[in-house]
Design a protein around this motif. Sequence first.
Motif, PDB file in Angstrom:
ATOM      1  N   ILE A 195       0.813  -1.220   0.000  1.00 24.90           N
ATOM      2  CA  ILE A 195       0.000   0.000   0.000  1.00 24.90           C
ATOM      3  C   ILE A 195       0.848   1.273   0.000  1.00 24.90           C
ATOM      4  CG2 ILE A 195      -2.107  -0.921   1.062  1.00 24.90           C
ATOM      5  CD1 ILE A 195      -0.975   0.307   3.762  1.00 24.90           C
ATOM      6  N   ILE A 196       2.155   1.131   0.146  1.00 26.92           N
ATOM      7  CA  ILE A 196       3.016   2.323   0.091  1.00 26.92           C
ATOM      8  C   ILE A 196       3.014   2.853  -1.343  1.00 26.92           C
ATOM      9  CG2 ILE A 196       5.360   3.232   0.441  1.00 26.92           C
ATOM     10  CD1 ILE A 196       5.811   0.889   2.428  1.00 26.92           C
ATOM     11  N   GLU A 197       2.494   4.059  -1.523  1.00 25.90           N
ATOM     12  CA  GLU A 197       2.314   4.533  -2.896  1.00 25.90           C
ATOM     13  C   GLU A 197       3.602   5.030  -3.535  1.00 25.90           C
ATOM     14  OE1 GLU A 197      -0.949   7.253  -3.105  1.00 25.90           O
ATOM     15  OE2 GLU A 197      -2.376   5.711  -2.444  1.00 25.90           O
ATOM     16  N   ASP A 198       4.448   5.625  -2.729  1.00 25.89           N
ATOM     17  CA  ASP A 198       5.717   6.127  -3.250  1.00 25.89           C
ATOM     18  C   ASP A 198       6.644   4.930  -3.496  1.00 25.89           C
ATOM     19  OD1 ASP A 198       8.363   6.977  -3.458  1.00 25.89           O
ATOM     20  OD2 ASP A 198       8.040   8.720  -2.160  1.00 25.89           O
ATOM     21  N   LEU A 199       6.838   4.618  -4.771  1.00 27.18           N
ATOM     22  CA  LEU A 199       7.569   3.386  -5.100  1.00 27.18           C
ATOM     23  C   LEU A 199       9.021   3.408  -4.626  1.00 27.18           C
ATOM     24  CD1 LEU A 199       6.249   2.292  -8.607  1.00 27.18           C
ATOM     25  CD2 LEU A 199       5.479   1.634  -6.318  1.00 27.18           C
ATOM     26  N   LYS A 200       9.587   4.589  -4.524  1.00 26.48           N
ATOM     27  CA  LYS A 200      10.974   4.670  -4.057  1.00 26.48           C
ATOM     28  C   LYS A 200      11.048   4.358  -2.564  1.00 26.48           C
ATOM     29  CE  LYS A 200      12.859   7.950  -7.428  1.00 26.48           C
ATOM     30  NZ  LYS A 200      13.210   6.911  -8.426  1.00 26.48           N
ATOM     31  N   LYS A 201      10.087   4.881  -1.816  1.00 24.58           N
ATOM     32  CA  LYS A 201      10.035   4.558  -0.395  1.00 24.58           C
ATOM     33  C   LYS A 201       9.731   3.078  -0.188  1.00 24.58           C
ATOM     34  CE  LYS A 201       9.158   8.651   2.256  1.00 24.58           C
ATOM     35  NZ  LYS A 201       8.320   9.296   3.254  1.00 24.58           N
ATOM     36  N   ARG A 202       8.787   2.598  -0.974  1.00 27.02           N
ATOM     37  CA  ARG A 202       8.438   1.189  -0.896  1.00 27.02           C
ATOM     38  C   ARG A 202       9.675   0.325  -1.148  1.00 27.02           C
ATOM     39  NH1 ARG A 202       3.914  -1.725  -4.811  1.00 27.02           N
ATOM     40  NH2 ARG A 202       4.747  -3.820  -4.476  1.00 27.02           N
ATOM     41  N   ALA A 203      10.488   0.763  -2.096  1.00 25.77           N
ATOM     42  CA  ALA A 203      11.696   0.005  -2.440  1.00 25.77           C
ATOM     43  C   ALA A 203      12.646  -0.103  -1.251  1.00 25.77           C
ATOM     44  CB  ALA A 203      12.394   0.641  -3.630  1.00 25.77           C
ATOM     45  N   VAL A 204      12.725   0.961  -0.452  1.00 25.48           N
ATOM     46  CA  VAL A 204      13.633   0.928   0.707  1.00 25.48           C
ATOM     47  C   VAL A 204      13.210  -0.206   1.655  1.00 25.48           C
ATOM     48  CG1 VAL A 204      14.429   2.194   2.743  1.00 25.48           C
ATOM     49  CG2 VAL A 204      14.201   3.373   0.526  1.00 25.48           C
ATOM     50  N   ALA A 205      11.918  -0.280   1.907  1.00 25.07           N
ATOM     51  CA  ALA A 205      11.415  -1.350   2.774  1.00 25.07           C
ATOM     52  C   ALA A 205      11.641  -2.718   2.129  1.00 25.07           C
ATOM     53  CB  ALA A 205       9.936  -1.132   3.053  1.00 25.07           C
ATOM     54  N   GLU A 206      11.376  -2.800   0.846  1.00 20.64           N
ATOM     55  CA  GLU A 206      11.495  -4.085   0.148  1.00 20.64           C
ATOM     56  C   GLU A 206      12.932  -4.580   0.095  1.00 20.64           C
ATOM     57  OE1 GLU A 206       7.658  -3.895  -2.840  1.00 20.64           O
ATOM     58  OE2 GLU A 206       9.444  -2.745  -3.361  1.00 20.64           O
ATOM     59  N   LEU A 207      13.854  -3.645  -0.126  1.00 14.92           N
ATOM     60  CA  LEU A 207      15.255  -4.066  -0.186  1.00 14.92           C
ATOM     61  C   LEU A 207      15.721  -4.570   1.183  1.00 14.92           C
ATOM     62  CD1 LEU A 207      16.785  -1.369  -2.557  1.00 14.92           C
ATOM     63  CD2 LEU A 207      16.085  -3.725  -3.071  1.00 14.92           C
ATOM     64  N   ALA A 208      15.242  -3.922   2.227  1.00 14.07           N
ATOM     65  CA  ALA A 208      15.578  -4.426   3.564  1.00 14.07           C
ATOM     66  C   ALA A 208      14.989  -5.822   3.762  1.00 14.07           C
ATOM     67  CB  ALA A 208      15.061  -3.464   4.632  1.00 14.07           C
ATOM     68  N   ALA A 209      13.772  -6.034   3.269  1.00 16.60           N
ATOM     69  CA  ALA A 209      13.157  -7.363   3.386  1.00 16.60           C
ATOM     70  C   ALA A 209      13.983  -8.406   2.641  1.00 16.60           C
ATOM     71  CB  ALA A 209      11.726  -7.338   2.846  1.00 16.60           C
ATOM     72  N   ILE A 210      14.488  -8.021   1.487  1.00 17.37           N
ATOM     73  CA  ILE A 210      15.321  -8.968   0.724  1.00 17.37           C
ATOM     74  C   ILE A 210      16.608  -9.279   1.492  1.00 17.37           C
ATOM     75  CG2 ILE A 210      16.695  -9.236  -1.389  1.00 17.37           C
ATOM     76  CD1 ILE A 210      14.470  -7.787  -2.908  1.00 17.37           C
ATOM     77  N   ARG A 211      17.195  -8.248   2.079  1.00 15.31           N
ATOM     78  CA  ARG A 211      18.439  -8.487   2.842  1.00 15.31           C
ATOM     79  C   ARG A 211      18.167  -9.372   4.065  1.00 15.31           C
ATOM     80  NH1 ARG A 211      18.939  -2.873   2.115  1.00 15.31           N
ATOM     81  NH2 ARG A 211      18.554  -2.472   4.324  1.00 15.31           N
ATOM     82  N   ILE A 212      17.118  -9.042   4.799  1.00 19.36           N
ATOM     83  CA  ILE A 212      16.824  -9.806   6.016  1.00 19.36           C
ATOM     84  C   ILE A 212      16.403 -11.241   5.670  1.00 19.36           C
ATOM     85  CG2 ILE A 212      15.285  -9.984   8.026  1.00 19.36           C
ATOM     86  CD1 ILE A 212      15.119  -6.836   7.877  1.00 19.36           C
ATOM     87  N   GLY A 213      15.522 -11.352   4.686  1.00 23.79           N
ATOM     88  CA  GLY A 213      15.067 -12.698   4.275  1.00 23.79           C
ATOM     89  C   GLY A 213      16.241 -13.555   3.841  1.00 23.79           C
ATOM     90  N   SER A 214      17.129 -12.966   3.044  1.00 17.38           N
ATOM     91  CA  SER A 214      18.292 -13.721   2.573  1.00 17.38           C
ATOM     92  C   SER A 214      19.140 -14.189   3.744  1.00 17.38           C
ATOM     93  CB  SER A 214      19.156 -12.854   1.650  1.00 17.38           C
ATOM     94  OG  SER A 214      18.397 -12.386   0.565  1.00 17.38           O
ATOM     95  N   ARG A 215      19.348 -13.298   4.703  1.00 22.60           N
ATOM     96  CA  ARG A 215      20.216 -13.670   5.827  1.00 22.60           C
ATOM     97  C   ARG A 215      19.545 -14.691   6.738  1.00 22.60           C
ATOM     98  NH1 ARG A 215      23.132  -8.880   8.828  1.00 22.60           N
ATOM     99  NH2 ARG A 215      23.923 -10.727   9.923  1.00 22.60           N
ATOM    100  N   TRP A 216      18.263 -14.519   7.015  1.00 24.76           N
ATOM    101  CA  TRP A 216      17.578 -15.545   7.827  1.00 24.76           C
ATOM    102  C   TRP A 216      17.739 -16.922   7.177  1.00 24.76           C
ATOM    103  CZ3 TRP A 216      12.147 -14.259  10.339  1.00 24.76           C
ATOM    104  CH2 TRP A 216      12.314 -13.220  11.275  1.00 24.76           C
ATOM    105  N   LEU A 217      17.562 -16.924   5.865  1.00 23.58           N
ATOM    106  CA  LEU A 217      17.647 -18.193   5.138  1.00 23.58           C
ATOM    107  C   LEU A 217      19.072 -18.746   5.130  1.00 23.58           C
ATOM    108  CD1 LEU A 217      16.381 -20.314   3.223  1.00 23.58           C
ATOM    109  CD2 LEU A 217      16.739 -18.714   1.337  1.00 23.58           C
ATOM    110  N   LEU A 218      20.027 -17.895   4.768  1.00 26.08           N
ATOM    111  CA  LEU A 218      21.395 -18.402   4.589  1.00 26.08           C
ATOM    112  C   LEU A 218      22.097 -18.679   5.913  1.00 26.08           C
ATOM    113  CD1 LEU A 218      22.629 -16.199   1.594  1.00 26.08           C
ATOM    114  CD2 LEU A 218      21.821 -18.581   1.550  1.00 26.08           C
ATOM    115  N   GLU A 219      21.726 -17.939   6.955  1.00 23.44           N
ATOM    116  CA  GLU A 219      22.426 -18.125   8.232  1.00 23.44           C
ATOM    117  C   GLU A 219      21.670 -19.061   9.171  1.00 23.44           C
ATOM    118  OE1 GLU A 219      23.470 -14.172   9.821  1.00 23.44           O
ATOM    119  OE2 GLU A 219      23.932 -13.488   7.786  1.00 23.44           O
ATOM    120  N   ARG A 220      20.611 -19.687   8.680  1.00 23.10           N
ATOM    121  CA  ARG A 220      19.726 -20.436   9.584  1.00 23.10           C
ATOM    122  C   ARG A 220      20.439 -21.530  10.375  1.00 23.10           C
ATOM    123  NH1 ARG A 220      19.265 -22.579   4.632  1.00 23.10           N
ATOM    124  NH2 ARG A 220      18.870 -24.803   4.367  1.00 23.10           N
TER     125      ARG A 220
END
Lengths: 418, 418
Positions: free
Chosen positions: B373-398
Amino acid sequence: MPYKALDENSVPDYVKSRPALGGLFPSDCDVGVKEIGDGNVNLVFMVENKDNREHSAVLKQALPYLRVAGESWPLTRERMRFETQALLKYNELAPGLAPEVYDHDEEMSLVIMEHLKGFEIMRKPLVARKRFPRFVDHISTFMARTLFFTSDLYLTRVEKKGLQDRFVHPQLHKIQEDFVFTNPYMDSPENNWNPEIDAEVKAVRSNSTLKLALAEIKESYITHVQALIHGDLHTGSVMLNNDRTCVIDPEFAFFGPMGFDVGAMLENLVLNLLSHYAHTKDPAERSVYREYLLELVKGVWDEFARKFDDLWKKNQRGELVPSGYWQFQGGSEAFEEYRSQYILDLLRDTAGYGGAKMLRRMMGIVSVWDISIIEDLKKRAVAELAAIRIGSRWLLERKQITGINDLIGIVKEETKDI
Amino acid sequence: MPYKALDENSVPDYVKSRPALGGLFPSDCDVGVKEIGDGNVNLVFMVENKDNREHSAVLKQALPYLRVAGESWPLTRERMRFETQALLKYNELAPGLAPEVYDHDEEMSLVIMEHLKGFEIMRKPLVARKRFPRFVDHISTFMARTLFFTSDLYLTRVEKKGLQDRFVHPQLHKIQEDFVFTNPYMDSPENNWNPEIDAEVKAVRSNSTLKLALAEIKESYITHVQALIHGDLHTGSVMLNNDRTCVIDPEFAFFGPMGFDVGAMLENLVLNLLSHYAHTKDPAERSVYREYLLELVKGVWDEFARKFDDLWKKNQRGELVPSGYWQFQGGSEAFEEYRSQYILDLLRDTAGYGGAKMLRRMMGIVSVWDISIIEDLKKRAVAELAAIRIGSRWLLERKQITGINDLIGIVKEETKDI
C-alpha cells in the motif's frame, strides 16, 4: 478365497487353480512342494512342476503374527500387500534385480514369484569369503533406480502421493521403528545380547550423547518422506549368483529416507567384515578379504551416487525444482552443486541410519547371522564391540562426514587391533 | 444439495434450512446478508438475524477457482474441507483461539462459523501502530498447542496417520510450494514486483547460493511430515481485539514442518516493521513502534518455545521416544537436552522458512499489504530491499542461529540506516 494358511499338501491344488500360473503348473501336472522358510513372519514354499523341472516358483504367504517374538507382536497379513506392490514396482524400475512376480492373491496374503534357482542369500557366501564381481554394479543400480524414480526428484506430487498410499501401515512401521531406534537402547523384554558385552551394552543404554542422536535420527526416519525405500535392505535380503543379484523381502517397504536403505547395505557389509575376526583365522587371508569388503562398501556408495546423479541429470521431470529454476548465469553449476549437496546429505543419513542399525543388531531383538553364529562368545564379543564402536562413530560423526572414505576410515581405525 | 455458489439473495433460505443453525436463524426470522470477502478464492458472507442482532455468523464458501490469478490456477473446492477440518481441530485443541464452527456442508464447500464482531485483521492496526497486549500470549498458545498435539511427540503413529489423511491434496499443495519456493525466483508470468527493485530482484534470481538454499528448504518443506500446520499463518490470518485473538483461513492446512507456521508469523511482524519506514514519518515514533514489534517477535518465539516444551514435559504420550527411554543416570538431563535441541532445530526451520517467505513476498505472485500500500515506489523500495536483505540472511544463516536474538539482531543490523 478367504485366508487360510497353506501347507505342503494344499499348495499344489492352489497353484493349479490360478489362471496366471497355467503355463507353469497346468492342471494335469504333478506339483512338488517344499517349505523352505526359516520364517519369522511368513511361509515360503518352493513349488516345482515335476513333469518339467524348468517350471518352478516360490510361493510366499504371510502369517498373521510375527514368529520371532511369539504371538506377542501381532502383525496384520496386510504387509504381504506391501511386499507384492514393492516387488511389482521393482520389476518395473529395476527389471532383473528382483524376482519376477508371476501372480499374487491379496485375500490369501501371498505372492508367487520367480524361483531363484542356485542363488545364495548373500550373508552365507560372504562368511565363506566368496566374491561377487557384479554385485556392486547390480545393487547400486537397484538402489539408484528404485530410490530416484520414487522420489520428488522424479515423480509429480500427485504421482508420489498415489504411490505412497499403497504403502501405509503405521502399526507395522511402528514395530520397525521401535526395534531399530528405541527398544534396543532401553529395558525391553525382547532384547537379546551376548553376556560377554553386558557392560558395554549397558554403557550404550545410558550414554546420553548416543541416545540423543538416536532420538534425533528416529524423528527424521519417521518424518522424512523421501522415496519408496525397501526398509530392510541388508545382505540377508539379497540373493545372488555370479551373474545376477536380486533384492527380496520388501515387506517393510514404505516412503522414508533413502539413507536408510543405503545405510543398511553398507552396515551389513561392515558387520560381515567384523565377523571374519572369528571366521577367518589366518590374519593375511582375513586382511585381504576385509580389504575386499571395504572395496565393496566404497564401490556400492560411489556407483550408487554416480548413477543417482546421472538419473537426476537425465530425468529432470519432478516438480521439486523445475529445470527453468536453474536457467541463469551460473545456474548449471548451481544445479550441480545442489545435486552434490543432496547426495552428501544422503551419505550423512546413510552413516546415521547405518550406525544406528549396527548398534541395534548388537543389543536388540534381531541379531545378525554373520556374527551370531560365532560360538566362542569371547571372540564374538570382540567383533560386537567393534560394531558398537563403529556404529556409534558413524552415528555421532555423521554431520561431519564429507565422503565415503570417512566411513571407511572409521572402520579401519576401529579394527586395526583385531 | 449439489454445489452452487451462494449470493446475498440465496444465503437466507440456505441458513434457515440448516438444522444446526436453528437456534441462530429460526425459519421465521429476518436474515440480513452482506458479502464481506476481498476474496482470492472464496465467498464470505456476514449473516445476521435482524430480529436478534446478537445472532450472527460468517458463512464462507469456496469458489472453484483461485481468483487472484484469474481462472488459470484452478483449485478444487475440496480445500474448504481442509479449512473446516482444521477449524474443528483448532476448536478442540485451542478453543477460543479460532472462530467457533457452527455448521459445515461438504457438498456445498462451505463452513458457517462465529462472527468475530469488532475484530480487526491484524495487518491493518499494525500499520496504525496499535498494540495488542494479549497477542503474544494467545498466538504462542495457539501455535504450541496445535503443533505439539498433532505431532509424533503426542499422537500415536496410527492417530497421526488418521489425522494426516484428512489433509491430503497434492495439487493444492504444489501451488503453495511453487508460489513460495520456486516461481518467484525464476521467470514466471504471475510474478509481480516493484520496478524500483528490478535489479535486486534479478540479482536474487541469479544468486546461486540463495537458490541452492531455497531448493534445499523446499525439499524439506515437502518431505518433512512433522505436524498439522496452518500453512498460511501470517498477520492477515489473525483477527483480534484487545481480549481475544483468532486464527482464521486454514485452507492450506496439511502435515508439514512446524517452522513454516512460526516462520510465517515472525516474518510478517518483520515485514510490518519495515513498512513503517513509509507509514510512520516521525523517526522517534517509528523507532518506538519498531522496538515494540521486535518485542513481539521475541515474545512470540520465547513464549511459544516455553509452552511447547511444557506441553512436551507434561504429555509424554507419543510413540516417538517413550519415557522409559530416558530412564538412566543422567537421562532426565538428556531428555531436556533433546527437547532443547528439537526446539532449536525448530527455530532454525523458522528462520529458513520465514526468510524464504519474506523473499517471495517481494517478487512473487502475492505481495504483502503492509508494504504494497506504500504509494511512493521509491520509499516502498527501501522497505522491500531491507526485506530482501533480512530474508536472505535468515535463510542463509539459519544453520548457525542459536537463539531468537540472532534473528532480531539481523533485523536491527539491516534496518539501522532506514
